[in-house]
Design an enzyme around this catalytic site. Structure first.
Site, PDB file in Angstrom:
ATOM      1  N   ASP A 170       4.278 -18.338   4.428  1.00  0.00           N
ATOM      2  CA  ASP A 170       3.556 -18.634   5.669  1.00  0.00           C
ATOM      3  C   ASP A 170       2.937 -20.028   5.661  1.00  0.00           C
ATOM      4  O   ASP A 170       2.713 -20.621   6.719  1.00  0.00           O
ATOM      5  CB  ASP A 170       2.441 -17.604   5.895  1.00  0.00           C
ATOM      6  CG  ASP A 170       2.986 -16.237   6.244  1.00  0.00           C
ATOM      7  OD1 ASP A 170       4.213 -16.069   6.262  1.00  0.00           O
ATOM      8  OD2 ASP A 170       2.172 -15.323   6.484  1.00  0.00           O
ATOM      9  N   LYS A 176       3.962   4.479   2.652  1.00  0.00           N
ATOM     10  CA  LYS A 176       3.218   5.069   1.541  1.00  0.00           C
ATOM     11  C   LYS A 176       1.876   4.364   1.378  1.00  0.00           C
ATOM     12  O   LYS A 176       1.659   3.268   1.892  1.00  0.00           O
ATOM     13  CB  LYS A 176       4.026   4.962   0.243  1.00  0.00           C
ATOM     14  CG  LYS A 176       5.240   5.874   0.185  1.00  0.00           C
ATOM     15  CD  LYS A 176       5.911   5.780  -1.188  1.00  0.00           C
ATOM     16  CE  LYS A 176       7.075   6.749  -1.294  1.00  0.00           C
ATOM     17  NZ  LYS A 176       7.728   6.657  -2.635  1.00  0.00           N
TER      18      LYS A 176
END
Length: 223
Positions: free
Chosen positions: A60, A196
């Site tokens: 990023d 999860k």
């Protein structure tokens, strides 16, 4: 979530870089310079806390200025392509770490001089960039289904906000495109269920990486 790679290496006396090279990638759902909640940044930081001599590079950080980002026919800024990133600069940063892994980046201090230095590279198009394709010893890809991804994104507040139809008209189709490309050009990827818990994902990857690092240390003893 963007892709995330982990690269571990060891500087030996002759100055060469050897050791484990591991990638962790995730479903790349980018909007402008931001990303849908996928859990890859949290996973990276948790790994860094528990792995000695560990540094992080984020893809990023290598986005080009908005003035250099192209738009599609619908007026959506094309942040979801490699052309939106200064990959040459990113590769230079990685090379700098390879030359001096203990000093080029801020890292944890939990290890000693005998520990293998580890670089976590997190991003959203790591596996779609061919110069990186031969680096990894381990590859992980975090995925979340469409509905969950859209739900998580809706909980984020962005400035400026997504234009109407941005997720369905741009973000999700670009993710599917990139994943197809990734599946065609890379192998040996472990797909992780992004729905999860953070603890379950961390435990799964951490244990695998511990085994990989132990293998690398055994190889160094035999060299």
């Amino acid at each position: 979530m963007r892709g995330m790679g982990l690269w571990a290496s060891k500087i030996v006396s002759c100055g060469l870089v050897t050791g484990a090279r591991v990638a962790i990638a995730s479903a790349s759902l980018l909007g402008r310079t931001r990303v849908t909640n996928g859990g890859k940044t949290t996973l990276a930081k948790n790994l860094q806390k528990h792995l000695p001599n560990c540094s992080i590079i984020s893809q990023d950080d290598f986005f080009k200025p908005e003035s250099e980002i192209e738009t599609d026919k619908n007026g959506f800024l094309q942040y979801d392509v490699l052309e939106a990133l200064n990959m040459e600069k990113m590769m230079s940063t990685i090379s700098g770490w390879m030359e001096s892994p203990k000093h080029s980046l801020v890292s944890t201090d939990g290890g000693n001089t005998e520990d293998i230095s580890i670089l976590i590279i997190e991003g959203f198009l790591l596996f779609n960039y061919k110069p990186l394709d031969t680096i990894w010893n381990r590859r992980y890809f975090l995925t979340i289904p469409y509905e969950e991804c859209k739900r998580r994104r809706s909980t984020r507040v962005y400035k400026p906000p997504d234009p109407p139809g941005y997720f369905d008209g741009h973000v999700w189709p670009m993710y599917l495109k990139h994943r197809r490309e990734m599946e065609n050009i890379t192998r040996e990827i472990v797909y992780l269920d992004g729905t999860k818990s953070e603890e379950d994902l961390f435990s799964q990857v951490y244990e695998d990486l511990r085994q990989e690092l132990a293998k690398q240390k055994r190889l160094q003893v035999t060299v």
